[in-house]
Motif scaffolding. Structure first.
Motif, PDB file in Angstrom:
ATOM      1  N   GLN A 210       7.059 -30.412 -10.635  1.00 39.70           N
ATOM      2  CA  GLN A 210       8.175 -29.738  -9.992  1.00 39.70           C
ATOM      3  C   GLN A 210       8.043 -29.718  -8.480  1.00 39.70           C
ATOM      4  N   ASP A 211       6.818 -29.697  -7.978  1.00 35.66           N
ATOM      5  CA  ASP A 211       6.627 -29.613  -6.536  1.00 35.66           C
ATOM      6  C   ASP A 211       6.538 -30.989  -5.888  1.00 35.66           C
ATOM      7  N   ARG A 212       6.777 -32.056  -6.670  1.00 35.79           N
ATOM      8  CA  ARG A 212       6.687 -33.405  -6.109  1.00 35.79           C
ATOM      9  C   ARG A 212       7.982 -34.138  -6.455  1.00 35.79           C
ATOM     10  N   PRO A 213       9.055 -33.921  -5.703  1.00 34.88           N
ATOM     11  CA  PRO A 213      10.325 -34.578  -6.013  1.00 34.88           C
ATOM     12  C   PRO A 213      10.174 -36.095  -5.940  1.00 34.88           C
ATOM     13  N   GLY A 214      10.816 -36.769  -6.892  1.00 35.39           N
ATOM     14  CA  GLY A 214      10.746 -38.223  -6.926  1.00 35.39           C
ATOM     15  C   GLY A 214       9.568 -38.763  -7.700  1.00 35.39           C
ATOM     16  N   THR A 215       8.639 -37.889  -8.154  1.00 39.01           N
ATOM     17  CA  THR A 215       7.481 -38.344  -8.919  1.00 39.01           C
ATOM     18  C   THR A 215       7.862 -38.487 -10.383  1.00 39.01           C
ATOM     19  N   PRO A 216       7.588 -39.634 -11.018  1.00 38.49           N
ATOM     20  CA  PRO A 216       7.952 -39.804 -12.428  1.00 38.49           C
ATOM     21  C   PRO A 216       7.221 -38.793 -13.302  1.00 38.49           C
ATOM     22  N   GLU A 217       7.899 -38.392 -14.379  1.00 40.29           N
ATOM     23  CA  GLU A 217       7.309 -37.428 -15.296  1.00 40.29           C
ATOM     24  C   GLU A 217       6.494 -38.146 -16.357  1.00 40.29           C
ATOM     25  N   LEU A 218       5.300 -37.629 -16.628  1.00 42.02           N
ATOM     26  CA  LEU A 218       4.412 -38.191 -17.639  1.00 42.02           C
ATOM     27  C   LEU A 218       4.412 -37.254 -18.828  1.00 42.02           C
ATOM     28  N   LYS A 219       4.818 -37.784 -20.009  1.00 44.34           N
ATOM     29  CA  LYS A 219       4.971 -36.945 -21.189  1.00 44.34           C
ATOM     30  C   LYS A 219       3.735 -36.928 -22.073  1.00 44.34           C
ATOM     31  N   ALA A 220       2.860 -37.884 -21.935  1.00 48.61           N
ATOM     32  CA  ALA A 220       1.719 -38.010 -22.842  1.00 48.61           C
ATOM     33  C   ALA A 220       0.662 -36.946 -22.550  1.00 48.61           C
ATOM     34  N   ARG A 221      -0.149 -36.663 -23.564  1.00 48.22           N
ATOM     35  CA  ARG A 221      -1.323 -35.813 -23.378  1.00 48.22           C
ATOM     36  C   ARG A 221      -2.440 -36.643 -22.753  1.00 48.22           C
ATOM     37  N   LEU A 222      -3.280 -36.000 -21.962  1.00 48.69           N
ATOM     38  CA  LEU A 222      -4.359 -36.682 -21.251  1.00 48.69           C
ATOM     39  C   LEU A 222      -5.693 -36.377 -21.917  1.00 48.69           C
ATOM     40  N   LEU A 223      -6.487 -37.420 -22.139  1.00 46.25           N
ATOM     41  CA  LEU A 223      -7.792 -37.280 -22.796  1.00 46.25           C
ATOM     42  C   LEU A 223      -8.849 -37.895 -21.884  1.00 46.25           C
ATOM     43  N   PRO A 224      -9.668 -37.070 -21.197  1.00 44.17           N
ATOM     44  CA  PRO A 224     -10.683 -37.628 -20.281  1.00 44.17           C
ATOM     45  C   PRO A 224     -11.739 -38.436 -21.025  1.00 44.17           C
ATOM     46  N   LEU A 225     -12.171 -39.503 -20.413  1.00 42.36           N
ATOM     47  CA  LEU A 225     -13.219 -40.364 -20.964  1.00 42.36           C
ATOM     48  C   LEU A 225     -14.561 -39.875 -20.434  1.00 42.36           C
ATOM     49  N   THR A 226     -15.394 -39.355 -21.322  1.00 43.52           N
ATOM     50  CA  THR A 226     -16.696 -38.828 -20.937  1.00 43.52           C
ATOM     51  C   THR A 226     -17.766 -39.416 -21.844  1.00 43.52           C
ATOM     52  N   THR A 227     -18.989 -39.271 -21.430  1.00 42.04           N
ATOM     53  CA  THR A 227     -20.129 -39.722 -22.242  1.00 42.04           C
ATOM     54  C   THR A 227     -20.746 -38.518 -22.954  1.00 42.04           C
ATOM     55  N   PRO A 228     -21.349 -38.727 -24.135  1.00 37.80           N
ATOM     56  CA  PRO A 228     -21.478 -39.996 -24.849  1.00 37.80           C
ATOM     57  C   PRO A 228     -20.144 -40.458 -25.417  1.00 37.80           C
ATOM     58  N   LEU A 229     -20.018 -41.779 -25.619  1.00 43.28           N
ATOM     59  CA  LEU A 229     -18.748 -42.355 -26.023  1.00 43.28           C
ATOM     60  C   LEU A 229     -18.451 -42.195 -27.513  1.00 43.28           C
ATOM     61  N   GLU A 230     -19.472 -41.963 -28.322  1.00 43.64           N
ATOM     62  CA  GLU A 230     -19.272 -41.952 -29.773  1.00 43.64           C
ATOM     63  C   GLU A 230     -18.193 -40.961 -30.216  1.00 43.64           C
ATOM     64  N   PRO A 231     -18.230 -39.682 -29.805  1.00 42.43           N
ATOM     65  CA  PRO A 231     -17.157 -38.773 -30.233  1.00 42.43           C
ATOM     66  C   PRO A 231     -15.787 -39.201 -29.732  1.00 42.43           C
ATOM     67  N   LEU A 232     -15.732 -39.748 -28.526  1.00 48.24           N
ATOM     68  CA  LEU A 232     -14.454 -40.180 -27.975  1.00 48.24           C
ATOM     69  C   LEU A 232     -13.878 -41.351 -28.768  1.00 48.24           C
ATOM     70  N   LEU A 233     -14.721 -42.334 -29.111  1.00 50.88           N
ATOM     71  CA  LEU A 233     -14.238 -43.475 -29.879  1.00 50.88           C
ATOM     72  C   LEU A 233     -13.746 -43.030 -31.254  1.00 50.88           C
ATOM     73  N   THR A 234     -14.450 -42.076 -31.859  1.00 53.45           N
ATOM     74  CA  THR A 234     -13.991 -41.542 -33.138  1.00 53.45           C
ATOM     75  C   THR A 234     -12.634 -40.868 -32.991  1.00 53.45           C
ATOM     76  N   ARG A 235     -12.456 -40.104 -31.918  1.00 49.61           N
ATOM     77  CA  ARG A 235     -11.175 -39.425 -31.679  1.00 49.61           C
ATOM     78  C   ARG A 235     -10.048 -40.436 -31.467  1.00 49.61           C
ATOM     79  N   LEU A 236     -10.299 -41.483 -30.706  1.00 50.09           N
ATOM     80  CA  LEU A 236      -9.270 -42.503 -30.477  1.00 50.09           C
ATOM     81  C   LEU A 236      -8.885 -43.191 -31.782  1.00 50.09           C
ATOM     82  N   SER A 237      -9.870 -43.479 -32.610  1.00 46.73           N
ATOM     83  CA  SER A 237      -9.582 -44.110 -33.890  1.00 46.73           C
ATOM     84  C   SER A 237      -8.753 -43.188 -34.783  1.00 46.73           C
ATOM     85  N   GLN A 238      -9.054 -41.895 -34.779  1.00 46.55           N
ATOM     86  CA  GLN A 238      -8.288 -40.939 -35.580  1.00 46.55           C
ATOM     87  C   GLN A 238      -6.843 -40.834 -35.077  1.00 46.55           C
TER      88      GLN A 238
END
Length: 593
Positions: A210-238
């Motif tokens: 709202q405070d950045r006129p002209g900025t496109p809106e992003l509707k997706a949820r954001l998932l940070p990539l952190t280590t270790p990768l194993e839980p993240l890869l499992t989450r992406l697969s699910q």
């Protein structure tokens, strides 16, 4: 999946007569019961088998399996059950279901029918599971869900703005269609334009800008990539299996030491779609007008194994190194200079593509005295031919302490007995001046050579000899064997040049033999007869094949205006190779058993 049932109940149950109980059957799982619930029919309501059979007989010809299910949205086509091995309604009893007489069903249940005067509660308890469940447990699976979409890995050009506004139209459509966007925390913040407060690997909803006129809106949820990768890869697969559209962001080319290669390796090539962009390697080479197909690219980002760098710096080719906060360009420059590698100029691109990008063109010595940030691309360009050790050093080429050097004929014979290959790990125990280690590094030019020496003065001499010849893959370990040996990498070849005459001789041999793999070789140089006898007894007790070679050589020296042959001390070489363990033989069984 849609479920086509063999029969549906079109008549209400009779209240004036107790139904015949069914033979006990296991309870159906919850996944088999939604049809009953959708028609508002209780699971514990009794049914008469004859009435159910008559209901099937009257409706089977009138309704197809798909039409019998009012919730089905699939087209009324013949089911592929016969070819797929699924159970069709006509296959339940080996003949069409409507052909089964109702009287036979009543007779089958008659012996176990309860008394007519039994209470309804007793009837409900005995009638388990209901007949309707028994009939409706026969169904045909029809696939109605398409295969999940692959995870899209989108590379972002490191020399362009990496927010939504900097994307192409195709990339914007991909981002707009995504349900979840995964990437490094910094990359996600640049991409979404907002700061992620949570440090854990959890999904974040993006607030409207709202405070950045002209900025496109992003509707997706954001998932940070952190280590270790194993839980993240499992989450992406699910998420993918649940039908979510997953987008993973990467810098440049996702297959250049990136997350793309990891996803393909773990999830399979069919589960990943890769969209590369210009990598930092290509950008750096373009800035330097350097053909990047000639460059050896290495990554020390999140890695601490310097062996690839040590090996690559002797190949007379440019090197591109991706660094991090721990393996920064100044640390790497000091490491190379310590090993005598000084034939490179370095070009360091820090925060490439960012508004505060920094570029430095320095010598290795200058880079070693500077400090750099965690996000750098370091390009090393050779300005002189590399120095390399060679076979057959002369003693005057090396720093030698009190003449403690393995003579040239002994080194040649020992190396031939060791049979060193390019990628081997070689130990030189009791290294002295390091002559054997330096020559072994010529043969193991893709591997590692570890020179072990207990004297601090001689260890410093080995470091000096390594610097003179730029033998970057030679490591020097100051320590007493066998105490210092457990920390070393497992060897393929071991040369023992000294240290067996003390009380620790058998312990050194025991540790070496234990760490060697099957087929590994050890060569021991013995000047003293007691050491020779110790080694021979030890290897023979292990039943290791032993080769014994005695080297007696003479060296031409000037004498009286002429040359005479001065004899060298004779040296025994014992070479042993670790055999494969003998197969375990089953004990003989007595006759008749």
């Amino acid at each position: 999946m849609t479920t086509t049932h063999a029969a549906t109940d079109s008549q209400p149950p009779h209240d004036d007569a107790a139904p015949a109980p069914a033979p006990p059957m296991p309870a159906q799982p919850a996944a088999d019961q939604p049809h009953n619930q959708s028609h508002g029919q209780p699971h514990d309501q009794p049914h008469d088998l004859a009435e159910s059979a008559r209901a099937v007989e009257t409706t089977h010809d009138a309704l197809s399996p798909l039409e019998a299910d009012p919730d089905s949205t699939a087209a009324a086509e013949p089911t592929p059950g016969a070819s797929d091995g699924a159970i069709a309604p006509s296959d339940i009893a080996g003949q069409p279901l409507q052909a089964a007489p109702a009287a036979e069903a009543e007779a089958a249940c008659a012996p176990t029918a309860p008394e007519a005067s039994a209470s309804p509660r007793a009837t409900e308890q005995d009638d388990w599971p209901p007949m309707a469940e028994m009939l409706q447990s026969f169904f045909v699976f029809e696939p109605t869900t398409a295969a999940p979409e692959p995870i899209t890995v989108l590379g972002l050009d490191c020399a362009r703005p990496r927010g939504l506004a900097g994307l192409s139209e195709t990339q914007k459509r991909i981002a707009d269609a995504a349900d979840v966007i995964c990437g490094g925390r910094t990359l996600l913040e640049e991409f979404s334009g907002q700061r992620l407060e949570n440090e854990h690997n959890e999904e974040h909803n993006v607030e409207p800008p709202q405070d950045r006129p002209g900025t496109p809106e992003l509707k997706a949820r954001l998932l940070p990539l952190t280590t270790p990768l194993e839980p993240l890869l499992t989450r992406l697969s699910q998420l993918r299996a649940a039908g979510e559209k997953v987008l993973v962001l990467a810098d440049g080319d996702p297959l250049l030491f990136g997350i793309g290669a990891t996803l393909v390796r773990r999830l399979g090539a069919e589960a990943v779609r890769l969209l590369p962009a210009v990598s930092s390697l290509q950008q750096a080479c373009a800035r330097l007008s350097l053909p990047w197909h000639k460059v050896i690219c290495l990554s020390l980002h999140g890695r601490d194994d310097l062996r690839p760098l040590n090996v690559a710096c002797g190949k007379n080719a440019p090197l591109c190194i991706l660094t991090d906060a721990r393996m920064s360009p100044d640390v790497l420059a000091r490491h190379l200079l310590d090993r005598g590698v000084d034939w490179f100029d370095t070009h360091i691109f820090e925060r490439m593509g960012a508004p505060d990008e920094s570029v430095n063109h320095l010598s290795l010595a200058q880079a070693a005295g500077r400090e750099f940030g965690p996000a750098c691309t370091m390009v090393l360009v050779p300005v002189a031919p590399p120095r390399r050790p060679c076979l057959g050093f002369d003693a005057d080429q090396l720093a030698v302490d009190r003449g403690l050097i393995t003579k040239k004929p002994v080194r040649a014979a020992a190396l031939s007995l060791l049979r060193i290959e390019a990628g081997h790990v070689v130990w030189d125990i009791g290294s002295g001046s390091g002559a054997v280690a330096l020559e072994a590094s010529v043969l193991a030019h893709e591997g590692r050579v570890v020179a072990v020496e207990r004297s601090a003065g001689r260890a410093m001499g080995i470091q000096e000899n390594r610097r003179r010849f730029g033998a970057a893959n030679v490591e020097v370990r100051l320590g007493q064997a066998p105490e210092c040996l457990p920390s070393l990498p497992d060897p393929h070849r071991v040369f023992v040049g000294g240290g067996l005459s003390g009380d620790d001789g058998e312990d050194i041999l025991g540790h070496v033999c234990l760490r060697l793999p099957v087929g590994g070789r050890v060569v021991v140089s013995c000047v003293l007869l007691d050491s020779f006898a110790l080694c021979r007894r030890y290897f023979e007790a292990l039943n290791w094949p032993v080769e014994i070679l005695q080297i007696s050589a003479a060296e031409g020296k000037s004498l009286g205006g002429d040359i005479h042959l001065a004899a060298m001390n004779p040296v025994f070489l014992l070479a042993a190779q670790k055999p494969a363990p003998a197969p375990i033989q089953a004990s003989a069984q007595p006759e008749g058993r």
